[in-house]
Motif scaffolding. Structure first.
Motif, PDB file in Angstrom:
ATOM      1  N   SER A  79       0.823  -1.209   0.000  1.00  0.00           N
ATOM      2  CA  SER A  79       0.000   0.000   0.000  1.00  0.00           C
ATOM      3  C   SER A  79       0.859   1.261   0.000  1.00  0.00           C
ATOM      4  O   SER A  79       0.542   2.241  -0.679  1.00  0.00           O
ATOM      5  N   GLU A  80       1.959   1.227   0.761  1.00  0.00           N
ATOM      6  CA  GLU A  80       2.825   2.411   0.830  1.00  0.00           C
ATOM      7  C   GLU A  80       3.413   2.741  -0.538  1.00  0.00           C
ATOM      8  O   GLU A  80       3.555   3.916  -0.906  1.00  0.00           O
ATOM      9  N   PRO A  98      -4.916  -3.066  -8.350  1.00  0.00           N
ATOM     10  CA  PRO A  98      -5.036  -4.056  -7.282  1.00  0.00           C
ATOM     11  C   PRO A  98      -3.824  -4.101  -6.345  1.00  0.00           C
ATOM     12  O   PRO A  98      -3.857  -4.817  -5.335  1.00  0.00           O
ATOM     13  N   ASN A  99      -2.779  -3.349  -6.667  1.00  0.00           N
ATOM     14  CA  ASN A  99      -1.506  -3.464  -5.947  1.00  0.00           C
ATOM     15  C   ASN A  99      -1.583  -3.237  -4.431  1.00  0.00           C
ATOM     16  O   ASN A  99      -0.900  -3.927  -3.675  1.00  0.00           O
ATOM     17  N   PRO A 100      -2.385  -2.280  -3.940  1.00  0.00           N
ATOM     18  CA  PRO A 100      -2.409  -2.056  -2.492  1.00  0.00           C
ATOM     19  C   PRO A 100      -3.400  -2.932  -1.726  1.00  0.00           C
ATOM     20  O   PRO A 100      -3.712  -2.656  -0.574  1.00  0.00           O
ATOM     21  N   CYS A 101      -3.902  -4.003  -2.352  1.00  0.00           N
ATOM     22  CA  CYS A 101      -4.830  -4.947  -1.707  1.00  0.00           C
ATOM     23  C   CYS A 101      -6.133  -4.292  -1.249  1.00  0.00           C
ATOM     24  O   CYS A 101      -6.418  -4.212  -0.051  1.00  0.00           O
ATOM     25  N   PRO A 102      -6.945  -3.826  -2.194  1.00  0.00           N
ATOM     26  CA  PRO A 102      -8.241  -3.262  -1.825  1.00  0.00           C
ATOM     27  C   PRO A 102      -9.189  -4.336  -1.286  1.00  0.00           C
ATOM     28  O   PRO A 102      -8.973  -5.521  -1.544  1.00  0.00           O
ATOM     29  N   PRO A 103     -10.219  -3.902  -0.522  1.00  0.00           N
ATOM     30  CA  PRO A 103     -10.699  -2.532  -0.346  1.00  0.00           C
ATOM     31  C   PRO A 103      -9.796  -1.712   0.572  1.00  0.00           C
ATOM     32  O   PRO A 103      -9.269  -2.218   1.554  1.00  0.00           O
ATOM     33  N   LEU A 104      -9.665  -0.446   0.230  1.00  0.00           N
ATOM     34  CA  LEU A 104      -8.677   0.446   0.822  1.00  0.00           C
ATOM     35  C   LEU A 104      -9.274   1.413   1.829  1.00  0.00           C
ATOM     36  O   LEU A 104     -10.479   1.640   1.863  1.00  0.00           O
ATOM     37  N   VAL A 105      -8.376   1.997   2.618  1.00  0.00           N
ATOM     38  CA  VAL A 105      -8.667   3.232   3.329  1.00  0.00           C
ATOM     39  C   VAL A 105      -7.725   4.269   2.722  1.00  0.00           C
ATOM     40  O   VAL A 105      -6.515   4.044   2.657  1.00  0.00           O
ATOM     41  N   VAL A 106      -8.281   5.373   2.250  1.00  0.00           N
ATOM     42  CA  VAL A 106      -7.493   6.381   1.544  1.00  0.00           C
ATOM     43  C   VAL A 106      -7.294   7.589   2.455  1.00  0.00           C
ATOM     44  O   VAL A 106      -8.244   8.297   2.785  1.00  0.00           O
ATOM     45  N   VAL A 159      -1.476  11.541  -0.827  1.00  0.00           N
ATOM     46  CA  VAL A 159      -2.407  10.415  -0.735  1.00  0.00           C
ATOM     47  C   VAL A 159      -1.651   9.243  -0.131  1.00  0.00           C
ATOM     48  O   VAL A 159      -0.693   8.742  -0.730  1.00  0.00           O
ATOM     49  N   ASN A 160      -2.057   8.837   1.063  1.00  0.00           N
ATOM     50  CA  ASN A 160      -1.440   7.679   1.702  1.00  0.00           C
ATOM     51  C   ASN A 160      -2.459   6.545   1.695  1.00  0.00           C
ATOM     52  O   ASN A 160      -3.469   6.596   2.397  1.00  0.00           O
ATOM     53  N   ILE A 161      -2.196   5.554   0.878  1.00  0.00           N
ATOM     54  CA  ILE A 161      -3.134   4.447   0.716  1.00  0.00           C
ATOM     55  C   ILE A 161      -2.851   3.361   1.741  1.00  0.00           C
ATOM     56  O   ILE A 161      -1.695   3.001   1.980  1.00  0.00           O
ATOM     57  N   GLN A 162      -3.924   2.861   2.343  1.00  0.00           N
ATOM     58  CA  GLN A 162      -3.815   1.778   3.310  1.00  0.00           C
ATOM     59  C   GLN A 162      -4.581   0.567   2.792  1.00  0.00           C
ATOM     60  O   GLN A 162      -5.656   0.711   2.191  1.00  0.00           O
TER      61      GLN A 162
END
Length: 279
Positions: free
Chosen positions: A148-149, A179-187, A265-268
């Motif tokens: 995600s980072e 799909p790289n940050p393993c969704p579903p995400l917290v943005v 934007v920090n994707i989790q």
């Protein structure tokens, strides 16, 4: 002046990192339940069910939710009336991280940027300290995974793009992450400040519970619009397609220079691991 021994800090940090990596937050569990009600894709629904089952196994067996147990990131609100005794605060935090990752059998992911040699104990931790009134220490840990980072971004936008330009940039960042940050995400989104302030706000915003509303009506509306647009991208759970690409969008904002409009934007990932305690 209230004295806090470093042994207490070590033990709290140790426990928080183990808990964050093995116990999915209740707000995330409930968000996955809500996502199940909205998701129309059969594969998407199946993925969400499996994510919940995975979290339950991790909690029950006391094993990591994910093999990537993250870099050790901490946000510390340190009361100005606290006197830390018995040693160095930063070293105490690092010792807590060291023990947590060793005793919790968590993967150590910290390495030298070029040689890639592992530090062996997931230290040094990344510690953000904020001095606040009072005689307490609030410690929040965010074990941040690489997938995600790596999809997170920061830009210095032209001020003329305004709110619409910010929204477009956030949605574009999520779309490009696929799909790289393993969704579903917290943005997590940071708007304003400076280059480093925006990125810090974006990451800190990930600590906010998913079932909470932004106290700023303007930002609350912006969060809703971004979430709606992100969930229309069709990326879906784990990238298999569907309506639920993100579980939530959290925004923090600060004044910025008249010539700048920083946006981070920090994707989790779906795990959105974080735990906190007050000493």
């Amino acid at each position: 002046m209230r004295e806090v021994p470093i042994d207490k800090i070590i033990e709290v940090v140790r426990g928080l990192f183990i808990a964050a990596n093995t116990q999915l937050g209740q707000d995330i569990v409930e968000a996955l339940d809500r996502a199940l009600e909205k998701e129309e894709s059969p594969i998407g629904k199946e993925v969400l069910v499996e994510l919940k089952e995975n979290a339950e196994i991790a909690r029950r067996e006391e094993v990591p939710i994910c093999q990537d147990t993250g870099l050790a990131v901490l946000f510390v609100d340190l009361g100005q009336d606290v006197h830390i005794v018995g040693g160095d605060f930063i070293e105490a935090v690092n010792e807590g991280v060291r023990r947590g990752y060793q005793e919790g059998y968590l993967r150590k992911s910290a390495c030298h940027p070029f040689s890639r040699k592992n530090t062996g104990d997931n230290t040094p931790a990344i510690i953000h300290v904020n001095i606040v009134p009072g005689d307490r220490i609030k410690i929040a840990v965010v074990p941040k995974g690489g997938g995600s980072e790596n999809m997170s971004r920061v830009a210095m936008l032209t001020p003329a793009v305004g709110a619409k330009g910010v929204i477009d940039y956030v949605v574009q960042t999520v779309e490009e992450s696929g799909p790289n940050p393993c969704p579903p995400l917290v943005v997590g989104v940071g708007i304003g400040g400076s280059l480093e302030k925006a990125t810090l706000m974006a990451k800190r915003s990930l600590l906010r519970p998913l079932d909470s509303q932004n106290p700023d009506p303007e930002l609350a509306k912006m969060e809703e619009e971004i979430l709606s647009r992100v969930n229309k991208l069709g990326i879906g759970p784990q990238g298999y397609g569907g309506r639920i690409t993100a579980l939530g969008v959290h925004i923090e904002m600060a004044p910025c220079h008249i010539a700048s409009l920083p946006v981070a934007v920090n994707i989790q990932c779906h795990a959105a691991r974080h735990k906190e305690a007050v000493i």
